[in-house]
Scaffold this motif. Structure first.
Motif, PDB file in Angstrom:
ATOM      1  N   PHE A   1       0.833   3.219  -3.145  1.00 20.26           N
ATOM      2  CA  PHE A   1       0.347   4.457  -2.543  1.00 20.26           C
ATOM      3  C   PHE A   1      -0.549   4.137  -1.352  1.00 20.26           C
ATOM      4  CE2 PHE A   1       0.579   7.528  -6.438  1.00 20.26           C
ATOM      5  CZ  PHE A   1       1.966   7.465  -6.369  1.00 20.26           C
ATOM      6  N   CYS A   2      -0.379   4.896  -0.287  1.00 21.15           N
ATOM      7  CA  CYS A   2      -1.216   4.673   0.882  1.00 21.15           C
ATOM      8  C   CYS A   2      -2.602   5.233   0.611  1.00 21.15           C
ATOM      9  CB  CYS A   2      -0.602   5.293   2.131  1.00 21.15           C
ATOM     10  SG  CYS A   2      -0.990   7.005   2.383  1.00 21.15           S
ATOM     11  N   ASN A   3      -3.573   4.589   1.177  1.00 20.21           N
ATOM     12  CA  ASN A   3      -4.971   4.886   0.913  1.00 20.21           C
ATOM     13  C   ASN A   3      -5.346   6.327   1.255  1.00 20.21           C
ATOM     14  OD1 ASN A   3      -7.745   3.871   0.378  1.00 20.21           O
ATOM     15  ND2 ASN A   3      -8.049   4.409   2.522  1.00 20.21           N
TER      16      ASN A   3
ATOM     17  N   ARG B   1      -2.810   0.029  -4.508  1.00 18.89           N
ATOM     18  CA  ARG B   1      -3.267   0.688  -3.288  1.00 18.89           C
ATOM     19  C   ARG B   1      -2.989  -0.185  -2.074  1.00 18.89           C
ATOM     20  NH1 ARG B   1      -9.003   1.752  -0.909  1.00 18.89           N
ATOM     21  NH2 ARG B   1      -9.556  -0.096  -2.102  1.00 18.89           N
ATOM     22  N   VAL B   2      -2.421   0.420  -1.034  1.00 15.01           N
ATOM     23  CA  VAL B   2      -2.308  -0.249   0.265  1.00 15.01           C
ATOM     24  C   VAL B   2      -2.912   0.697   1.290  1.00 15.01           C
ATOM     25  CG1 VAL B   2      -0.314  -1.728  -0.185  1.00 15.01           C
ATOM     26  CG2 VAL B   2       0.042   0.649   0.488  1.00 15.01           C
ATOM     27  N   MET B   3      -3.272   0.185   2.464  1.00 15.78           N
ATOM     28  CA  MET B   3      -3.901   1.062   3.432  1.00 15.78           C
ATOM     29  C   MET B   3      -2.908   2.066   3.996  1.00 15.78           C
ATOM     30  SD  MET B   3      -6.948   0.316   3.192  1.00 15.78           S
ATOM     31  CE  MET B   3      -7.732   1.245   4.499  1.00 15.78           C
ATOM     32  N   CYS B   4      -1.658   1.632   4.133  1.00 13.84           N
ATOM     33  CA  CYS B   4      -0.656   2.482   4.770  1.00 13.84           C
ATOM     34  C   CYS B   4       0.684   2.165   4.147  1.00 13.84           C
ATOM     35  CB  CYS B   4      -0.624   2.178   6.268  1.00 13.84           C
ATOM     36  SG  CYS B   4       0.629   3.109   7.181  1.00 13.84           S
ATOM     37  N   SER B   5       1.553   3.159   4.053  1.00  9.87           N
ATOM     38  CA  SER B   5       2.885   2.869   3.509  1.00  9.87           C
ATOM     39  C   SER B   5       3.610   1.868   4.410  1.00  9.87           C
ATOM     40  CB  SER B   5       3.697   4.151   3.343  1.00  9.87           C
ATOM     41  OG  SER B   5       3.759   4.859   4.551  1.00  9.87           O
ATOM     42  N   GLY B   6       3.165   1.767   5.665  1.00 10.64           N
ATOM     43  CA  GLY B   6       3.730   0.786   6.583  1.00 10.64           C
ATOM     44  C   GLY B   6       3.454  -0.646   6.146  1.00 10.64           C
ATOM     45  N   ARG B   7       2.468  -0.834   5.273  1.00 13.37           N
ATOM     46  CA  ARG B   7       2.126  -2.167   4.782  1.00 13.37           C
ATOM     47  C   ARG B   7       3.089  -2.620   3.684  1.00 13.37           C
ATOM     48  NH1 ARG B   7       1.837  -6.572   3.702  1.00 13.37           N
ATOM     49  NH2 ARG B   7       0.120  -7.937   3.089  1.00 13.37           N
ATOM     50  N   VAL B   8       3.889  -1.684   3.163  1.00 11.81           N
ATOM     51  CA  VAL B   8       4.744  -2.028   2.030  1.00 11.81           C
ATOM     52  C   VAL B   8       5.877  -2.935   2.511  1.00 11.81           C
ATOM     53  CG1 VAL B   8       6.192  -1.158   0.162  1.00 11.81           C
ATOM     54  CG2 VAL B   8       4.139   0.078   0.819  1.00 11.81           C
ATOM     55  N   ASP B   9       5.713  -4.179   2.220  1.00 13.56           N
ATOM     56  CA  ASP B   9       6.660  -5.215   2.595  1.00 13.56           C
ATOM     57  C   ASP B   9       7.872  -5.093   1.676  1.00 13.56           C
ATOM     58  OD1 ASP B   9       7.948  -7.722   2.898  1.00 13.56           O
ATOM     59  OD2 ASP B   9       6.041  -8.623   3.540  1.00 13.56           O
TER      60      ASP B   9
END
Lengths: 167, 398, 670
Positions: free
Chosen positions: A22-24, A49-57
């Motif tokens: 989930f994005c922060n 938790r990630v800062m942005c869904s864009g971080r989801v590798d």
């Protein structure tokens, strides 16, 4: 272990495990807000938790399946609402590709879901999580680690491969 | 504003809290909008707001000991305005009605007769089932009857009892036959095989009768191949869309007015005879408040050359019921014995106040009710009641 | 676990909070403690009633010192609430604050699940994940961002005015941007305010003038913010200044041009009086307008429409201030903090057709009645109906567009009290019979209920029932009255009250463009459109975006005292940042491992902040740490895995995945 939850009749009902990214700013906040509103949903979800869904590798997703997740859920901000302008679009692009990739690996595309949930949509967390849990329940366990295990044994005991090994 | 049919299927007063509807009932803020808007609220010992509070306090029995719910005419006004979105007319009030009817020592005679007739003859008037399609012979335009000519058809026109038997209703049938023919619609009727759909309000009162009619009609409909049902009776529309669905019926069902909308341009080009009338339109409860068709009837009326549309004070969502729904059609005598003013009499005064020449309607119950009310008001020579399809047909030169 | 051998010296302390019974009643805290104590590298595993309390924090600090802990994991509420608290506690005990990880066990676990068994299982999985993760944590330093001392206040209602004055009085330079030609907002439209009944203009206009005269305030009315770039401390803001067709520097506010206009009488919808009066194409919104500058409306001015006006206004203007060629201007400013005070709009009662607004002329909104009552309003304070007669009976209908699923679900909070106030003022001026139709009377706040009781003593009638219908009285000798029909729920009777005038107490709702504004400022709002505060109790004027604060009704309906209090709080938050001079932000930026970078440039176009550049000499990507906002998009995209995001390193997330899934590696894989 979740898999051994008793359903009251003494029988064990299988429970899927779903890893969520989930994005922060939007979806993680919505999940917090669901808590504050005491909205109830299925306990099968494990939120990272990630800062942005864009971080989801893409590797996070493949790794989750490989290590035993029955489903993976990604939550980001609605298009146009990304805290980082357009990270969610990047996520969407990768998601589309990944759906095809996992499908070719024999993982049903329904096991991977991307949802835009804004900070205000606490109830949407409930709806999405419950839907996803039911969907994955219907598909049954993915159990990739066990499958790998079996595959490995098969390879080891296969007359041809074991011969090669011995050589 | 329609309750979730899956949720309320088979619900009882005991199980209501297990449904989403029960959760809505728990949110009632006792504001009284339902009572204030109820056309018979003044005559009910327990009007809707109090029914909810009685239910919440476990006193629903006391409500069904009175005749309060006998006075509900299923007009959907309480439901349409409820700030909590409670589906009163669709769910709770029906359940209380059912209990009320069960407990009544004797049912009002007129209603009793209508129910018996529906059971025995398939129509509330007690007419012979074999005469149901007699009107077809009087139609200038051909009407195919499926029992005689059972091939596949696009539109199955469910005529219903009032239009089939009642003389003014037959006028509307002939009008529809003309419109369908002129629009080159592939249609047919069930003819004598058809039985009353069992209006949804009535259904809940007499589950046994309702199920008999539903089973019968579903099995007859199952014999034929068709794509959709069209009916001119909004009550039949609701019966099919909200009750038959619970018994597995799946075909789309339309009321004639919204059904005609896709043919608007073609239809309009045929409306060549000007009707120089001032017209006021009475929103049918089922068609308007329940199904949200407010613009369509007005659009069709405005398509007729020469017609000037004027509105009554109460229109669209705020329309006043003609008093015919929920069994009210057969309770006039009972209501009179309770010193209740007929709703059609109240409504007709508003229609008269507009100065219109024509009161246009979209429901077969309304023609007899308002024609009668015009007589009571001594106004029968100054205003006429017409179904919208009649006006369309009139404007269509042969 | 991988890399076990490398981490011999890691000593983890695990703590789980009961949060009273908030967590402990659903999660089996003892079981979690016991579980965690058996995980590798965990030196101590404890539970405590309230971890966030001083004794709770001291427990951690004592363990750090006595047991030599170098990693801390706390399972408690959401990190949004207390991550800072525990990081500070760790740091005070000498540990780098980023050696800390929090497990969300309340908002995302005990509060959302009913089954204690499943809840405990979930807690255990997430604790395992956090403990695996914390192993990889690195010591980091927080980034410091300098704060530009200027402040932007958006919206010139009482909230914006108060915030701007507070900041300006503290010596800060403030830009106050208002969309309308004058500041004052809704409050300027009111006659008197509840419960004190002091005149709104008397308390507001001095503040409006103070804004105008304050050397630290740059006031831009008839202007809108059209773009916001940057981040806390360094926002770049674009403001569009709409043309008034009047040179602001030359206009002296004599209003001679209005007098001289070729239109002898007002002909056009007067926005400030809600159409109850007419204005000319050249006008001021109201006599006390600040700034006192006329506006020419190009939609109605003959010069603009046909180019053939005698231009009598130009003739009469001595300072030559009228300029038909004026163009809009775009100003660009730099500010460090922003206060959003964009206010509300009132509910459109046409959405409830059965109340007859727009159909029956004698149905008014409460805001229209405020203007009618106002001495400088369209009727000079005379309460007369549209036909000029004075009403003898008035119905005030509460909750119009509030508490209604068909319109707006929320309670607008101010309507009960303003309805009671209007009842008093109307009775005072007209001696009419006043009927208040209400669902519930809500009068919280200082002196509010006392005010209500006093009004009851004045003989104002209160009827508990939501009005179901309003229609013209057609009974014999019909008199143009309207019948208000409702159930008097306390008596249990349906009543039909004929009245001369109906006042609809319309609710407050977010501005129609709340969503666009939210996007522009990168803040969040609820589905209905009110902006969301960072925490409803502990950060009520903060947003999720650092450096942007909320004041007034844009955050939710509230009365004037609460609005002013909130505006003060927002100003104080901005001041705190400005006077500190810098803000510490999460060091979650990304950096490139040069040795691994293949120079493929895939990351460069992905960065929305253009923080990534290509070092031509080295053929490597480079991330400017100052520009990086820490979204991590480039990290996920890097094909060679050579970009690392602090706090969200790949190893950290992979170990979380392993943790939540309780995956065990087999020897040959390690």
């Amino acid at each position: 272990m979740m898999e051994n939850k008793s359903n009251g009749n003494g029988q064990k009902e299988w429970q899927p495990k779903i890893v969520a990214f989930f994005c922060n700013w939007c979806t993680y906040t919505a999940a917090d807000s669901a808590g504050v509103s005491r909205i109830k949903y299925a306990p099968n979800i494990r939120i990272i938790r990630v800062m942005c869904s864009g971080r989801v590798d893409p590797q996070f997703i493949l790794d989750s399946f490989a290590k035993g997740a029955d489903g993976v859920l990604i939550g980001g901000c609605h298009p146009g609402d990304c805290h980082y302008q357009e990270g969610n679009y990047k996520c969407l692009r990768r998601f589309r590709l990944l759906q095809r990739v996992i499908n070719s690996f024999g993982i049903e595309p329904e096991r991977l879901r991307l949802e835009w949930i804004s900070a205000s949509e606490a109830d949407r967390v409930r709806v999405v999580v419950n839907e996803m849990v039911n969907q994955v329940k219907a598909l049954g366990p993915l159990a990739l680690p066990q499958k790998y295990e079996e595959l490995k044994k098969e390879i080891e005991h296969h007359p041809v491969t074991s011969e090669i090994k011995e050589e | 504003m329609i309750a979730d049919l899956e949720e309320i299927k088979g619900v009882t007063l005991e199980t209501i809290y297990e449904t989403s509807e029960g959760k809505l009932i728990l949110t009632c803020i006792q504001c009284g909008t339902c009572v204030g808007t109820c056309p018979h609220g003044e005559y009910m010992k327990y009007p809707p707001r109090r029914i909810i509070e009685m239910l919440l306090h476990g006193l629903a029995d006391k409500v069904s000991d009175t005749d309060s719910m006998l006075k509900c005419v299923n007009c959907y006004a309480c439901m349409a305005k409820c700030p909590r979105g409670i589906h009163l007319t669709e769910v709770l009030l029906q359940l209380i009605k059912e209990q009320t009817i069960l407990k009544l020592p004797t049912l009002p005679a007129e209603l009793q007769k209508a129910l018996e007739n529906s059971y025995r003859y398939g129509n509330p008037m007690g007419e012979s089932g074999r005469k149901r399609a007699n009107w077809v012979a009087t139609s200038k335009y051909p009407v195919r009857i499926l029992s005689q000519n059972p091939g596949p058809v696009d539109v199955l026109w469910f005529v219903e009892s009032y239009p089939a038997y009642y003389p003014r209703g037959q006028d509307t049938c002939r009008a529809i036959a003309k419109i369908f023919n002129r629009l080159e619609i592939d249609f047919a009727i069930l003819g004598n095989e058809e039985r009353s759909a069992g209006e949804c309000g009535l259904l809940a009162w007499e589950t046994g009768l309702a199920e008999a009619l539903i089973d019968y009609n579903i099995s007859i409909l199952g014999k034929y191949t068709f794509n959709k049902i069209v009916t001119s009776d909004p009550h039949a529309l609701d019966a099919f869309n909200y009750r038959y669905r619970m018994y597995g019926f799946k075909k789309p069902v339309y009321h004639i007015i919204p059904f005609l909308m896709p043919y608007y341009d073609k239809l309009k080009s045929m409306l060549t005879r000007p009707l120089n009338y001032s017209v006021t339109y009475h929103d049918s409860c089922c068609l308007g408040r329940h199904n949200g068709f407010f613009d369509e009837p007005r659009a069709l009326l405005n398509a007729i050359p020469g017609i000037k549309l004027v509105e009554m004070f109460h229109h669209r969502i705020n329309s006043i019921c003609c008093g015919g729904g929920g069994g009210g059609m057969w309770l006039d005598t009972y209501f009179k014995s309770q010193n209740m003013e007929r709703l059609s009499d109240i409504r007709i005064r508003e229609a008269i106040a507009t100065g219109a020449d024509i009161l246009a309607v979209g429901c077969p119950y309304e023609i007899p009710r308002f024609e009668d009310a015009l007589k009571v008001a001594g106004y029968e020579n100054k205003m006429v009641v017409k179904d919208i399809v009649e006006l369309l047909s009139e404007s269509m030169e042969d | 676990m991988t890399n076990q051998g490398n981490n011999k010296d890691i000593r983890i302390g695990f703590y789980i909070c009961h949060c009273g019974t908030n967590i402990a009643s659903t999660v089996d805290v003892q079981k979690v403690v016991e579980f965690a104590s058996k995980l590798p590298k965990v030196v101590v595993s404890r539970d405590y009633k309230y971890m966030c309390s001083d004794p709770g924090q001291e427990l951690i600090q004592k363990d750090i010192k006595e047991l030599g802990l170098n990693r801390i994991v706390v399972a408690a509420c959401s990190p949004f609430l207390h991550e800072k608290t525990f990081r500070n506690a760790s740091s005070q005990a000498g540990l780098n604050q980023f050696y800390f990880q929090m497990v969300n066990t309340r908002e995302q676990n005990s509060w959302v699940h009913l089954d204690p068994y499943a809840s405990t299982e979930k807690a255990i999985d997430l604790v395992r994940a956090a403990i695996y993760r914390v192993v990889y944590h690195k010591p980091l330093e927080q980034k410091r961002v300098p704060i530009h001392p200027d402040v932007l206040v958006v919206g010139g209602g009482i909230a914006g005015i108060h915030a701007a004055l507070t900041l300006a009085n503290a010596g800060k330079k403030v830009y106050l941007v208002e969309r309308e030609p004058s500041i004052g907002g809704h409050m300027a439209m009111f006659d008197k305010t509840f419960p004190t009944l002091d005149c709104a203009a008397c308390i507001l206009t001095p503040k409006m003038t103070a804004v105008k005269n304050h050397p630290n305030i740059t006031l831009w009315t008839y202007s809108e913010v059209i773009g916001v770039d940057g981040y806390v401390g360094n926002f770049k803001v674009k403001v569009r200044r709409k043309p008034r067709y009047i040179n602001e520097d030359l206009c002296i506010g004599c209003l001679d041009c209005i007098e001289a206009c070729v239109y002898k009488e007002g002909r056009f919808y007067d926005e400030f009086n809600l159409g109850l009066s007419k204005r000319k194409p050249v006008y001021i919104p109201f006599p006390q307008a600040v700034p006192l500058l006329v506006v020419i409306d190009p939609e109605t001015c003959i010069q603009f429409k046909s180019g053939k006006c005698k231009q009598t206004c130009v003739e009469v203007c001595e300072p030559n201030a009228i300029d038909f060629t004026q163009k809009e201007r775009i100003e660009e400013i730099e500010v460090g903090t922003i206060i959003i005070a964009t206010g509300f709009q009132t509910f459109d009662p046409k959405k409830i057709p059965y109340y007859g607004y727009g159909t029956y002329p004698n149905v008014y909104t409460a805001l229209e009645v405020e203007r009618l009552i106002n001495a400088s309003g369209p009727t000079q304070g005379q309460i007369v109906l549209r036909d000029g007669t004075r009403p003898k009976s008035i119905a005030i209908i509460h909750c119009v567009g509030s508490r209604d699923k068909n319109t707006n679900q929320w309670c607008s909070r101010v309507c009960c009290l303003y309805s009671i106030k209007l009842a008093h003022l109307l009775k005072e001026r007209t001696e009419a019979e006043i009927y208040n139709f209400y669902i519930d009377i809500r009068t919280p706040g200082k002196m509010m209920d006392e005010f209500f009781i006093r009004m009851k003593e004045e003989g104002i009638k209160f009827i508990r029932g939501r009005v179901a219908d309003i229609y013209p009285d057609t009974s014999n000798g019909c008199c143009g009255k309207l019948v208000v029909k409702a159930e008097d729920t306390l008596v249990g009777e349906i009543i039909k009250v004929p009245v001369d005038m109906v006042v609809l107490s319309i609710g407050l709702e977010p501005r129609a463009d709340a969503q666009e504004i939210r996007r522009m400022f990168n803040i969040t709002c609820s589905t209905e459109g009110f902006y969301i505060e960072r925490h409803p109790k502990l950060a009520p004027v903060n947003t999720f975006t650092d450096g942007i604060f909320l004041a007034g009704c844009c955050q939710g309906p509230k009365d004037i005292p609460d609005t002013v209090a909130q505006a003060g709080a927002a100003a104080a938050e901005a001041l705190t940042l400005i006077d500190t001079g810098y803000i510490e932000i999460e060091p979650n930026t990304a950096f490139v491992l040069e040795d691994d970078c293949s120079g493929c440039k895939s990351c460069i176009p992905l960065c929305p902040y253009t923080a990534i550049s290509f070092l031509e000499d080295k053929k490597k990507a480079f991330i400017n740490e100052v520009l990086c906002k820490g979204c991590g998009t480039c990290v996920a995209a890097c094909p060679s895995g050579s970009i690392v995001q602090n706090l969200f390193e790949d190893e950290e997330i992979f170990s979380e995945i392993v943790g939540v899934l309780n995956y065990t590696y087999h020897e040959e894989e390690v």
